[in-house]
Structure formats: structure tokens, C-alpha cells
Design a protein around this motif. Sequence first.
Motif: not given
Length: 239
Positions: A83-91, A97-106
Motif C-alpha cells: 500500500d502507500a506506506e508498507t513494503t513487503r520484502l525478503e531478508l 542468497g537464501t531467504m532468512l524470512c519475509p518482513l514488512a517494513v515502512e
Amino acid sequence: MSSHFAAIGLDVTDRESFRALVVGLLERADTQRVEGGLRQHVWTGAGGARVVIETQERSIAQVLPCLAPAAEPVPVARVEMVDAETTRLELLDTPGGTMLCPLAVELEDRAVLRARGGTASGGELRLAALAERITLHTGGKEAYDAAQEGREIGFAPDYLVPYGLFRPEAAADDWVPSAHAAFAGEVLLAEVHVGEAGGGHFTGCGCGPSAVTRSTSPWPVGSWRRFRPRGTGWTGSSS
């Protein structure tokens, strides 16, 4: 709103104090033109308190209270604004490399990502967070383990749970993830700072893996390093 500003030493209790704070910070902020009439203004205090203000023409579009991230940059992938404020990504554990975990950030500079389509295939960022609740276990790992006795589910001493990504059972159809997470780690550094723009005090903590503190935090805030405030730090790639 007031609790998030108070977390970085800024006194905001009503619309009038909010307006006065924003006007004062705009006069002292570094300004970057994003596109068209959209501009991003960044004020950073000596203690690391930071406020990012987006303006469209002469109107305030968004205001984000946060902390200037001091941690080492971490690689990320599959960056997408929900949405206009929140971003989803993978650490990731390593770049590409390999994904450690997904995370939502601003993201501090979400206006830049939004202007570029709201997605990116990868890059790196620095994380910081504003805490809603902190539990301190002064006895170290033994005290941490003892505090979990009798619980049906226990937590590791260095966990990270991105619970803002978990859809509630009774969620509305237009539900989107929120930038909330819970984590545990060892307090490596704690300093009290005076919020020079508001006169309040706040405590900044640096944490590492171990089990002496537990925090529930809104708004894990990352500085998305595709574009630094002065436009010289491109490290991501568009998708």
C-alpha cells in the motif's frame, strides 16, 4: 500518533502541536525532489531521531517518525509495496542468497520506490525499529528461559517473528500486511538522547543475537538504499 513521535523525543499531543512540529522540521530538513511536485524532506537529530515528510505541491502527503538506522546493511529481494506506506520484502543471508524470512517494513524513502513503480528485484537496507513494548531480562539467558516456563510455545533467544504479515482470521477483504514484528536479542548499547526538536527524551538501543531483551515493535523502519537523500547511493535493481 503521539506514541510514535514520543518514542523519538518529540512532543505531539494534538493537531496544533503536530502542525507546529512539521512546519518547524520542514525549515531544517534536507529536501529531495522525487518527481513532479512530490518532494521528500528528511530531518535527523543529533541522537538519531528522524522524521521523513513527503509533500505534494504545497500539501503534506505523509509524515514518518523513525530512527536513523545504524545497523549494517542487509541484502533483500522481492521488494514490493503493498500500500502507500508498507513494503513487503525478503531478508537474505547473503546477496543473491537464501531467504532468512519475509518482513514488512515502512521505508524512509518509500516515495522514491513508489515513483519507480513500487517494486524492485533486490538491493540492501538498514533496519531500525520503534518499540511498543520491551521486556528486559537482566539475568541473561537463564532469566529469559525462566520467564517462558509454563508457556505452551517457547521462543528461541534470538527470534524474529514478522507477525504483521500474518492475516487475521477475521480480516476484511482489503486487508494488507502491516510493518510490525517481534524479536529478541542482547542489548549491546543503550543511550538516552534529548529530542532537540521537542525537548523530550528517548532511549536508543542497539541489539544483537542473544536473550536479554524482548521487544514488540511497530514500524520496522528500513532505509531502502536504492536512493540516498542526495541521490548518490544506488545499490538496488528494478524489476
